[in-house]
Design a protein around this motif. Structure first.
Motif, PDB file in Angstrom:
ATOM      1  N   ALA A  74       0.823  -1.215   0.000  1.00 18.04           N
ATOM      2  CA  ALA A  74       0.000   0.000   0.000  1.00 18.04           C
ATOM      3  C   ALA A  74       0.852   1.257   0.000  1.00 18.04           C
ATOM      4  CB  ALA A  74      -0.924   0.002   1.223  1.00 18.04           C
ATOM      5  N   THR A  75       2.125   1.126   0.396  1.00 27.59           N
ATOM      6  CA  THR A  75       2.996   2.300   0.464  1.00 27.59           C
ATOM      7  C   THR A  75       3.818   2.494  -0.799  1.00 27.59           C
ATOM      8  OG1 THR A  75       4.877   1.105   1.441  1.00 27.59           O
ATOM      9  CG2 THR A  75       3.189   1.959   2.953  1.00 27.59           C
ATOM     10  N   THR A  76       3.893   1.488  -1.662  1.00 28.92           N
ATOM     11  CA  THR A  76       4.685   1.606  -2.894  1.00 28.92           C
ATOM     12  C   THR A  76       4.266   0.549  -3.901  1.00 28.92           C
ATOM     13  OG1 THR A  76       6.897   1.405  -3.872  1.00 28.92           O
ATOM     14  CG2 THR A  76       6.498   0.208  -1.816  1.00 28.92           C
ATOM     15  N   PRO A  77       4.083   0.937  -5.160  1.00 27.08           N
ATOM     16  CA  PRO A  77       3.746  -0.049  -6.200  1.00 27.08           C
ATOM     17  C   PRO A  77       4.948  -0.883  -6.637  1.00 27.08           C
ATOM     18  CG  PRO A  77       3.930   2.134  -7.166  1.00 27.08           C
ATOM     19  CD  PRO A  77       4.073   2.313  -5.684  1.00 27.08           C
ATOM     20  N   LEU A  78       6.116  -0.644  -6.036  1.00 22.28           N
ATOM     21  CA  LEU A  78       7.298  -1.419  -6.399  1.00 22.28           C
ATOM     22  C   LEU A  78       7.319  -2.792  -5.726  1.00 22.28           C
ATOM     23  CD1 LEU A  78      10.043   1.376  -6.312  1.00 22.28           C
ATOM     24  CD2 LEU A  78       8.878   0.398  -8.309  1.00 22.28           C
ATOM     25  N   VAL A  79       6.327  -3.054  -4.864  1.00 21.64           N
ATOM     26  CA  VAL A  79       6.151  -4.394  -4.301  1.00 21.64           C
ATOM     27  C   VAL A  79       5.096  -5.105  -5.143  1.00 21.64           C
ATOM     28  CG1 VAL A  79       5.497  -5.737  -2.269  1.00 21.64           C
ATOM     29  CG2 VAL A  79       6.720  -3.570  -1.988  1.00 21.64           C
ATOM     30  N   LEU A  85       0.576  -8.506 -12.516  1.00 19.77           N
ATOM     31  CA  LEU A  85       0.812  -7.389 -13.422  1.00 19.77           C
ATOM     32  C   LEU A  85       0.049  -7.567 -14.724  1.00 19.77           C
ATOM     33  CD1 LEU A  85       4.653  -6.744 -13.046  1.00 19.77           C
ATOM     34  CD2 LEU A  85       2.757  -5.867 -11.673  1.00 19.77           C
ATOM     35  N   THR A  86      -0.339  -6.456 -15.327  1.00 19.52           N
ATOM     36  CA  THR A  86      -0.939  -6.467 -16.651  1.00 19.52           C
ATOM     37  C   THR A  86      -0.014  -5.731 -17.618  1.00 19.52           C
ATOM     38  OG1 THR A  86      -2.164  -4.412 -16.272  1.00 19.52           O
ATOM     39  CG2 THR A  86      -3.253  -6.473 -15.675  1.00 19.52           C
ATOM     40  N   GLU A  87      -0.067  -6.094 -18.866  1.00 17.75           N
ATOM     41  CA  GLU A  87       0.829  -5.517 -19.863  1.00 17.75           C
ATOM     42  C   GLU A  87       0.691  -4.007 -19.950  1.00 17.75           C
ATOM     43  OE1 GLU A  87       0.463  -6.310 -24.289  1.00 17.75           O
ATOM     44  OE2 GLU A  87       2.115  -7.688 -23.784  1.00 17.75           O
ATOM     45  N   GLY A  88      -0.513  -3.522 -19.754  1.00 22.73           N
ATOM     46  CA  GLY A  88      -0.745  -2.095 -19.852  1.00 22.73           C
ATOM     47  C   GLY A  88      -0.028  -1.276 -18.789  1.00 22.73           C
ATOM     48  N   GLU A  89       0.432  -1.931 -17.727  1.00 24.69           N
ATOM     49  CA  GLU A  89       1.136  -1.221 -16.662  1.00 24.69           C
ATOM     50  C   GLU A  89       2.564  -0.868 -17.043  1.00 24.69           C
ATOM     51  OE1 GLU A  89       0.255  -2.511 -12.437  1.00 24.69           O
ATOM     52  OE2 GLU A  89      -0.410  -4.292 -13.530  1.00 24.69           O
ATOM     53  N   TYR A  90       3.124  -1.557 -18.038  1.00 27.90           N
ATOM     54  CA  TYR A  90       4.541  -1.332 -18.337  1.00 27.90           C
ATOM     55  C   TYR A  90       4.863  -1.191 -19.826  1.00 27.90           C
ATOM     56  CZ  TYR A  90       4.365  -6.417 -19.100  1.00 27.90           C
ATOM     57  OH  TYR A  90       4.028  -7.679 -19.530  1.00 27.90           O
ATOM     58  N   LEU A  91       3.922  -1.468 -20.715  1.00 20.70           N
ATOM     59  CA  LEU A  91       4.199  -1.436 -22.155  1.00 20.70           C
ATOM     60  C   LEU A  91       3.611  -0.185 -22.789  1.00 20.70           C
ATOM     61  CD1 LEU A  91       5.298  -2.848 -24.700  1.00 20.70           C
ATOM     62  CD2 LEU A  91       3.076  -4.003 -24.897  1.00 20.70           C
ATOM     63  N   ARG A  92       4.441   0.522 -23.569  1.00 16.79           N
ATOM     64  CA  ARG A  92       3.999   1.679 -24.333  1.00 16.79           C
ATOM     65  C   ARG A  92       4.389   1.496 -25.792  1.00 16.79           C
ATOM     66  NH1 ARG A  92       1.959   1.910 -20.217  1.00 16.79           N
ATOM     67  NH2 ARG A  92       1.711   3.644 -18.740  1.00 16.79           N
ATOM     68  N   HIS A  93       3.432   1.650 -26.689  1.00 15.58           N
ATOM     69  CA  HIS A  93       3.686   1.505 -28.123  1.00 15.58           C
ATOM     70  C   HIS A  93       4.026   2.859 -28.732  1.00 15.58           C
ATOM     71  CE1 HIS A  93       2.417  -2.719 -28.651  1.00 15.58           C
ATOM     72  NE2 HIS A  93       1.568  -2.465 -27.668  1.00 15.58           N
ATOM     73  N   LEU A  94       5.092   2.892 -29.511  1.00 13.53           N
ATOM     74  CA  LEU A  94       5.461   4.110 -30.220  1.00 13.53           C
ATOM     75  C   LEU A  94       4.558   4.276 -31.440  1.00 13.53           C
ATOM     76  CD1 LEU A  94       9.350   3.677 -30.115  1.00 13.53           C
ATOM     77  CD2 LEU A  94       7.985   5.262 -28.734  1.00 13.53           C
ATOM     78  N   GLY A 146       4.001   3.335 -10.981  1.00 14.79           N
ATOM     79  CA  GLY A 146       5.003   2.611 -11.755  1.00 14.79           C
ATOM     80  C   GLY A 146       5.493   1.368 -11.042  1.00 14.79           C
ATOM     81  N   ARG A 147       5.830   0.356 -11.821  1.00 15.26           N
ATOM     82  CA  ARG A 147       6.268  -0.929 -11.287  1.00 15.26           C
ATOM     83  C   ARG A 147       7.784  -1.102 -11.304  1.00 15.26           C
ATOM     84  NH1 ARG A 147       2.258  -3.155  -8.275  1.00 15.26           N
ATOM     85  NH2 ARG A 147       0.275  -3.274  -9.413  1.00 15.26           N
ATOM     86  N   SER A 244      12.452  -6.731  -5.840  1.00 11.83           N
ATOM     87  CA  SER A 244      13.339  -6.985  -4.697  1.00 11.83           C
ATOM     88  C   SER A 244      12.578  -6.899  -3.379  1.00 11.83           C
ATOM     89  CB  SER A 244      14.490  -5.970  -4.681  1.00 11.83           C
ATOM     90  OG  SER A 244      15.348  -6.143  -5.771  1.00 11.83           O
ATOM     91  N   TRP A 245      11.646  -5.959  -3.296  1.00  5.49           N
ATOM     92  CA  TRP A 245      10.930  -5.772  -2.040  1.00  5.49           C
ATOM     93  C   TRP A 245       9.901  -6.881  -1.808  1.00  5.49           C
ATOM     94  CZ3 TRP A 245      10.219   0.253  -2.573  1.00  5.49           C
ATOM     95  CH2 TRP A 245      11.459   0.850  -2.330  1.00  5.49           C
ATOM     96  N   LYS A 246       9.363  -7.457  -2.877  1.00  7.19           N
ATOM     97  CA  LYS A 246       8.504  -8.626  -2.708  1.00  7.19           C
ATOM     98  C   LYS A 246       9.334  -9.789  -2.171  1.00  7.19           C
ATOM     99  CE  LYS A 246       4.744 -11.089  -3.108  1.00  7.19           C
ATOM    100  NZ  LYS A 246       3.540 -10.827  -2.266  1.00  7.19           N
ATOM    101  N   VAL A 247      10.524  -9.965  -2.714  1.00 12.32           N
ATOM    102  CA  VAL A 247      11.421 -11.009  -2.228  1.00 12.32           C
ATOM    103  C   VAL A 247      11.731 -10.772  -0.747  1.00 12.32           C
ATOM    104  CG1 VAL A 247      13.749 -11.996  -2.440  1.00 12.32           C
ATOM    105  CG2 VAL A 247      12.417 -11.464  -4.502  1.00 12.32           C
ATOM    106  N   TYR A 248      12.036  -9.526  -0.402  1.00  9.23           N
ATOM    107  CA  TYR A 248      12.330  -9.200   0.997  1.00  9.23           C
ATOM    108  C   TYR A 248      11.154  -9.562   1.898  1.00  9.23           C
ATOM    109  CZ  TYR A 248      13.157  -6.694   5.299  1.00  9.23           C
ATOM    110  OH  TYR A 248      13.310  -6.397   6.626  1.00  9.23           O
ATOM    111  N   ASN A 249       9.951  -9.186   1.495  1.00  8.30           N
ATOM    112  CA  ASN A 249       8.781  -9.471   2.322  1.00  8.30           C
ATOM    113  C   ASN A 249       8.605 -10.963   2.564  1.00  8.30           C
ATOM    114  OD1 ASN A 249       8.138  -6.776   2.573  1.00  8.30           O
ATOM    115  ND2 ASN A 249       6.471  -6.804   1.087  1.00  8.30           N
ATOM    116  N   GLU A 250       8.811 -11.754   1.522  1.00  9.87           N
ATOM    117  CA  GLU A 250       8.682 -13.204   1.663  1.00  9.87           C
ATOM    118  C   GLU A 250       9.711 -13.741   2.660  1.00  9.87           C
ATOM    119  OE1 GLU A 250       6.803 -15.777  -0.359  1.00  9.87           O
ATOM    120  OE2 GLU A 250       5.448 -14.050  -0.406  1.00  9.87           O
ATOM    121  N   LEU A 251      10.946 -13.298   2.525  1.00  9.07           N
ATOM    122  CA  LEU A 251      12.001 -13.784   3.414  1.00  9.07           C
ATOM    123  C   LEU A 251      11.777 -13.295   4.848  1.00  9.07           C
ATOM    124  CD1 LEU A 251      13.313 -14.563   0.713  1.00  9.07           C
ATOM    125  CD2 LEU A 251      15.499 -13.791   1.645  1.00  9.07           C
TER     126      LEU A 251
END
Length: 394
Positions: A74-79, A85-94, A146-147, A244-251
């Motif tokens: 909830a504090t960062t979308p980097l987790v 994830l959906t493609e629309g979150e990270y893919l941009r077509h020129l 952003g992811r 990396s932060w998802k990995v951290y949370n799991e560990l």
């Protein structure tokens, strides 16, 4: 075909492999093996390293002082986990207009008759597309939901010669990071990485930049990285990213003893012939921030820790302990479980935050040639930008 490191998006680990008997070097003299494990269909395919004797793991050890119990999504979308994830979150077509603007900037730069090292926002003007790329770059740091990575798709590298592709890459990436750093201690700013093929040496004894074998999860030495694909492999070769932060949370929740091991400054990094012969540092760092729970940073590459068939560990350097080996492998398998595998298309420009994501690479059938450019951001932190150039085997 070289065995793949990972298959497509894989769900959470239901039986975390933290106790998997996997490692290269141990402190008790065990004989180690170096093999691949694979499976068919959608089975997880991973790169594994085995110990003779399994280790016993504990889940009730306290976390080191200052390390957060969790980095809340909830504090960062980097987790994130790749399955979410959906493609629309990270893919941009020129668009056609974008490409026309890029080609206009290319011709403008060539008309200046200046060296490639002078490519930048002023010499490669993108008045409309440039601000869009700058806005996208904020997503690398978790802004605007952003992811930590994004892809620009739509270029056709076959339309340009090798030099023009480098100019286009350098010009577009300058809108993500203006300053460039050195690639290595020899002051190279442009580095060609080529799969030399098995006729030169077997796959398992060529360095990663010169082979098409899979690479396990690791980080580089910069804050941002990028990959420009000229021609994708026929099979495999996908780019694999994991939070990396998802990995951290799991560990932190399931194997806090590994957090302690990873954060200790007793990991011996081999310098491979330089002075000093090795240095100690942790793999996991606690970063105090304005956030109540703080942040953490995973930073490591396996070769200085484990050696490899082509780069044996320097004699006399302390080997990894069994606890270190277990922790290192747990990072890999946890990252794999929550990863996203990205199929690369010709012309893709992929950018990601090296401080927020771990990355790995699938093995591939085709000979790969990579051009690497390093950049440094205005903040003084190195932004390394590799151009991945994949060609079919002649």
């Amino acid at each position: 075909m070289a065995p793949s490191l990972a298959s497509a998006n894989i769900g959470p680990i239901t039986q975390p492999p933290a106790c998997s008997p996997t490692a290269y070097h141990t402190d008790n003299g065990d004989t180690l093996t170096h093999d691949y494990c694979g499976g068919g269909g959608h089975a997880r395919v991973y790169y594994s390293r085995r110990l003779k004797k399994p280790r016993t793991c504990t889940s009730d050890a306290p976390l080191p002082q200052g390390f957060p119990a969790q980095i809340e999504p909830a504090t960062t979308p980097l987790v994130w986990s790749g399955q979410d994830l959906t493609e629309g979150e990270y893919l941009r077509h020129l668009s056609a207009q974008d490409i026309a603007e890029i080609e206009g900037a290319l011709e403008h730069f060539k008309s200046l008759e200046r060296p490639i090292s002078s490519v930048g926002r002023k010499t490669f003007p993108l008045p409309i597309l440039g601000p869009k790329i700058i806005a996208l770059s904020a997503k690398l740091y978790g802004e605007n939901n952003g992811r930590g990575f994004f892809i620009l798709r739509g270029l056709d590298p076959k339309k340009y010669d090798a030099k023009d592709n480098v100019i286009i890459y350098a010009g577009m990436s300058s809108y993500v990071a203006e300053r460039r750093g050195r690639q290595d201690e020899k002051n190279n700013y442009l580095l060609h990485l080529t799969d030399l093929g098995s006729s030169v040496a077997p796959d398992n004894v060529r360095q990663a930049p010169y082979s098409n074998v899979p690479q396990p999860f690791h980080t580089d030495t910069s804050d941002l990285l990028a990959l420009y694909t000229l021609a994708p492999a026929a099979h495999g070769g996908r780019s694999i990213l994991s939070s990396s932060w998802k990995v951290y949370n799991e560990l932190a929740s399931q194997h806090p003893a590994h957090i302690k091991t990873l954060s200790e400054a007793n990991w011996a990094f081999d310098s491979f012939g330089r002075t000093p012969a090795f240095s100690y540092r942790p793999l996991l760092h606690h970063l105090p921030t304005s956030s109540p729970e703080g942040r953490v940073l995973l930073s490591f590459s396996r070769r200085p820790l484990t050696g490899s068939p082509v780069s044996p560990r320097t004699l006399g350097i302390p080997s990894l302990t069994t606890n270190q080996s277990d922790a290192l492998d747990t990072v890999h398998f946890t990252a794999l479980a929550h990863s996203i595998s990205i199929r690369q298309y010709a012309g893709d420009l992929q950018f990601w935050n090296n401080f927020a994501l771990l990355h790995a690479r699938e093995g591939s059938w085709m000979r790969a040639k990579r051009n690497v450019i390093c950049s440094d951001s205005g903040s003084g932190m190195t932004r390394e930008q590799p151009i991945g150039v994949l060609f079919p085997r002649p």
